[in-house]
Design a protein around this motif. Structure first.
Motif, PDB file in Angstrom:
ATOM      1  N   UNK A 117       0.800  -1.319  -0.085  1.00 21.41           N
ATOM      2  CA  UNK A 117       0.178  -0.043  -0.148  1.00 21.41           C
ATOM      3  C   UNK A 117       1.100   1.264   0.017  1.00 21.41           C
ATOM      4  N   UNK A 118       1.706   1.376   0.775  1.00 15.23           N
ATOM      5  CA  UNK A 118       2.822   2.302   0.787  1.00 15.23           C
ATOM      6  C   UNK A 118       3.401   2.635  -0.446  1.00 15.23           C
ATOM      7  N   UNK A 119       4.023   1.563  -1.125  1.00 14.49           N
ATOM      8  CA  UNK A 119       4.407   1.630  -2.467  1.00 14.49           C
ATOM      9  C   UNK A 119       3.639   2.065  -3.501  1.00 14.49           C
ATOM     10  N   UNK A 120       2.367   1.792  -3.431  1.00 13.19           N
ATOM     11  CA  UNK A 120       1.394   2.566  -4.379  1.00 13.19           C
ATOM     12  C   UNK A 120       1.102   3.925  -4.155  1.00 13.19           C
ATOM     13  N   UNK A 121       1.088   4.150  -3.066  1.00 15.66           N
ATOM     14  CA  UNK A 121       1.200   5.671  -2.547  1.00 15.66           C
ATOM     15  C   UNK A 121       2.437   6.475  -2.984  1.00 15.66           C
ATOM     16  N   UNK A 122       3.446   5.882  -2.771  1.00 17.33           N
ATOM     17  CA  UNK A 122       4.555   6.379  -3.274  1.00 17.33           C
ATOM     18  C   UNK A 122       4.728   6.811  -4.676  1.00 17.33           C
ATOM     19  N   UNK A 123       4.352   5.874  -5.324  1.00 18.76           N
ATOM     20  CA  UNK A 123       4.164   6.001  -6.765  1.00 18.76           C
ATOM     21  C   UNK A 123       3.334   7.137  -7.180  1.00 18.76           C
ATOM     22  N   UNK A 124       2.298   7.454  -6.706  1.00 16.61           N
ATOM     23  CA  UNK A 124       1.642   8.347  -6.830  1.00 16.61           C
ATOM     24  C   UNK A 124       2.304   9.502  -6.809  1.00 16.61           C
ATOM     25  N   UNK A 125       3.308   9.913  -5.615  1.00 21.76           N
ATOM     26  CA  UNK A 125       3.950  10.919  -5.331  1.00 21.76           C
ATOM     27  C   UNK A 125       4.784  11.093  -6.254  1.00 21.76           C
ATOM     28  N   UNK A 126       5.431  10.097  -6.922  1.00 26.52           N
ATOM     29  CA  UNK A 126       6.387  10.246  -8.058  1.00 26.52           C
ATOM     30  C   UNK A 126       5.958  10.384  -9.580  1.00 26.52           C
ATOM     31  N   UNK A 127       4.601  10.719  -9.426  1.00 24.28           N
ATOM     32  CA  UNK A 127       4.063  11.165 -10.907  1.00 24.28           C
ATOM     33  C   UNK A 127       4.537  12.388 -11.273  1.00 24.28           C
ATOM     34  N   UNK A 128       4.443  12.573 -12.790  1.00 25.67           N
ATOM     35  CA  UNK A 128       4.752  13.757 -13.326  1.00 25.67           C
ATOM     36  C   UNK A 128       6.609  13.527 -13.498  1.00 25.67           C
ATOM     37  N   UNK A 129       6.928  14.682 -14.484  1.00 25.67           N
ATOM     38  CA  UNK A 129       8.495  14.420 -14.848  1.00 25.67           C
ATOM     39  C   UNK A 129       9.527  14.661 -13.636  1.00 25.67           C
ATOM     40  N   UNK A 130       9.077  15.416 -12.816  1.00 26.44           N
ATOM     41  CA  UNK A 130      10.087  15.434 -11.739  1.00 26.44           C
ATOM     42  C   UNK A 130       9.988  14.281 -10.808  1.00 26.44           C
ATOM     43  N   UNK A 131       8.986  13.646 -10.865  1.00 24.60           N
ATOM     44  CA  UNK A 131       8.846  12.442 -10.087  1.00 24.60           C
ATOM     45  C   UNK A 131       9.658  11.250 -10.678  1.00 24.60           C
ATOM     46  N   UNK A 132       9.669  11.452 -12.024  1.00 22.62           N
ATOM     47  CA  UNK A 132      10.409  10.280 -12.914  1.00 22.62           C
ATOM     48  C   UNK A 132      11.837  10.370 -12.747  1.00 22.62           C
TER      49      UNK A 132
END
Length: 228
Positions: free
Chosen positions: A41-56
């Protein structure tokens, strides 16, 4: 701290390094073993935080930093290691080698949270990854971590749990999607090629219940994903 210095893919990324540092700090603060909740569940939430160019860009940094830290943790135990082939290190060391997945000095990123989230971003945003940054180092680090994990199962006597199996599956998906998005994908490293020749299914354990909950065949999964 070494910060985000990635070569360009098809164009030089013009992003906000300050924002990238903010995302990275938030990633470590909001997610990890110090936070209640299942790792998936945490990994899924963290992936959402990493959305967008800066997140990539942050996700690529996470993969690089974990790969570097895992190698240093291996060498710090007195074992020589080839970063393109962890198999022979595990074969020689066996259970004497403590897996970098367990943490240790210099390993601050959690494999089942931060690394799994970064790999998820690479798998789901592969086309943008190739446009934004140099994708070959991303593939290199993804496969290096995958090799280290699966070779530990095969030769190090490590019994994977569901989180470890999920990490391996996510790394395989990331390698598949990013390689497919590249105009000229690099050759697979020797360690991964050797793993792909194997056809062993490992038991996946539930430590809390002390029982087997499934099986995972990494060689088969790699062949199906990376030879398609």
């Amino acid at each position: 701290m070494r910060w985000f210095r990635f070569g360009a893919g098809r164009r030089q990324a013009e992003q906000d390094p300050g924002r990238q540092q903010e995302i990275y700090r938030e990633l470590l603060q909001r997610f990890g073993p110090h936070v209640p909740g299942r790792f998936t569940d945490q990994a899924a939430g963290a992936a959402r935080l990493l959305d967008g160019d800066d997140g990539i860009i942050v996700a690529a940094y996470v993969l690089r930093e974990f790969a570097d830290a895992a190698f240093a943790a291996t060498a710090g135990q007195g074992f020589q290691a080839d970063r393109r082939d962890y198999r022979w290190t595990w074969q020689g060391a066996g259970p004497r080698l403590r897996s970098p997945l367990a943490g240790g000095p210099g390993v601050t990123l959690h494999p089942y949270v931060h690394v799994a989230a970064a790999a998820t971003v690479m798998a789901t945003r592969a086309r943008q990854v190739v446009k934004l940054i140099a994708a070959e180092p991303v593939v290199t680090h993804v496969l290096e971590i995958l090799d280290m994990v699966t070779a530990g199962w095969e030769y190090g006597g490590i019994a994977p749990d569901a989180d470890a199996a999920n990490l391996a599956a996510t790394l395989i998906a990331a390698a598949k999607e990013v390689r497919a998005a590249m105009p000229d994908a690099p050759p697979l490293p020797s360690g991964i090629r050797e793993q792909m020749r194997r056809n062993n299914t490992v038991d996946v354990w539930d430590p809390a219940a002390n029982r087997i909950v499934g099986g995972f065949n990494p060689g088969k999964a790699m062949r199906e994903a990376l030879l398609a």
